[in-house]
Write an enzyme that holds these catalytic residues in place. Structure first.
Site, PDB file in Angstrom:
ATOM      1  CG  ASP A   7      26.974  76.063  57.602  1.00  0.00           C
ATOM      2  OD1 ASP A   7      26.404  74.990  57.802  1.00  0.00           O
ATOM      3  OD2 ASP A   7      26.789  76.740  56.218  1.00  0.00           O
ATOM      4  CG  ASP A 124      25.288  70.433  47.491  1.00  0.00           C
ATOM      5  OD1 ASP A 124      24.258  70.372  48.334  1.00  0.00           O
ATOM      6  OD2 ASP A 124      26.550  69.211  48.658  1.00  0.00           O
TER       7      ASP A 124
END
Length: 228
Positions: A7, A124
């Site tokens: 990330d 998500d």
């Protein structure tokens, strides 16, 4: 399959707690991680700044990471138009798209018809509700969102992320059956809360094809099942 995650925020590799900016359990060099994971069959790369801005931001860093990985990556974060998805697919093998299917379904359908096998949807969720816009806005209830994605026809992949346990090592938090998710995509990946090899095993037993892992991998907690 264990899929390492990188990330990226401000050119750095970070692991946020529940996606919150400024709350990190890891900060490091993305190219160092790319080198470490260079033998992995697939690496999950996320442009965190891009997800919040609605467009790719850490372009040079991601391109360098993808080059180090020989293109064996899937990249997401801010891919909300055809140009951005085209860039992603020119950089990595797969493009991960989360907000676009819900905010502009007509455009996503056209893109899905072009790149179906190389598109990975991102689902998500937190407390049964899907998050969009870089996890800053609430969308549809989870069941409704799954039904919405199913209408686009089978995609190449689907990443299911339990935001409540992301970056916490609290274990697998699955709120929808993989048998239902199979109608959305050919390959199913789980992310969020993975602490050790037992959690990986639990996710695979639940029916996922792979598990996306960041912090536990960086800490060396998965040596028994992922020796890289």
């Amino acid at each position: 399959m264990i899929i390492p995650s990188i990330d990226i925020e401000g050119g750095r590799a970070v692991k946020r707690v529940q996606g919150r900016r400024g709350e990190y359990v890891f900060v490091g060099d993305p190219l160092e991680l790319a080198s470490r994971f260079s033998k992995a069959p697939l690496v999950h790369v996320v442009d965190l700044d891009g997800a919040e801005a609605g467009r790719p931001v850490n372009v040079e860093t991601i391109e360098a990471v993808a080059k180090a990985l020989g293109g064996r990556c899937q990249v997401g974060g801010g891919l909300r138009d055809e140009a951005a998805i085209g860039w992603a697919l020119g950089t990595c093998k797969y493009a991960v798209v989360g907000t676009l299917p819900f905010k502009n379904p007509a455009l996503f359908q056209r893109i899905a018809d072009l790149y179906r096998s190389r598109l990975v949807a991102s689902l998500d969720y937190r407390r049964g509700v899907v998050l969009v816009d870089g996890w800053r806005s609430e969308g549809a209830p989870l069941g409704q969102a799954v039904e919405h994605l199913r209408r686009f026809g089978p995609l190449g992949g689907l990443v299911v992320t339990a935001v409540e346990v992301e970056g916490t090592g609290a274990g697998v938090a699955l709120e929808v059956a993989t048998s239902v998710l199979r109608e959305v995509a050919e390959r199913l990946y789980y992310a969020g809360g993975i602490k050790d090899c037992r959690d990986v095993e639990n996710a695979l037993k639940a029916g996922f094809d792979g598990v996306i892992v960041g912090y536990a991998l960086y800490r060396g907690d998965l040596r028994e099942c992922f020796p890289l």
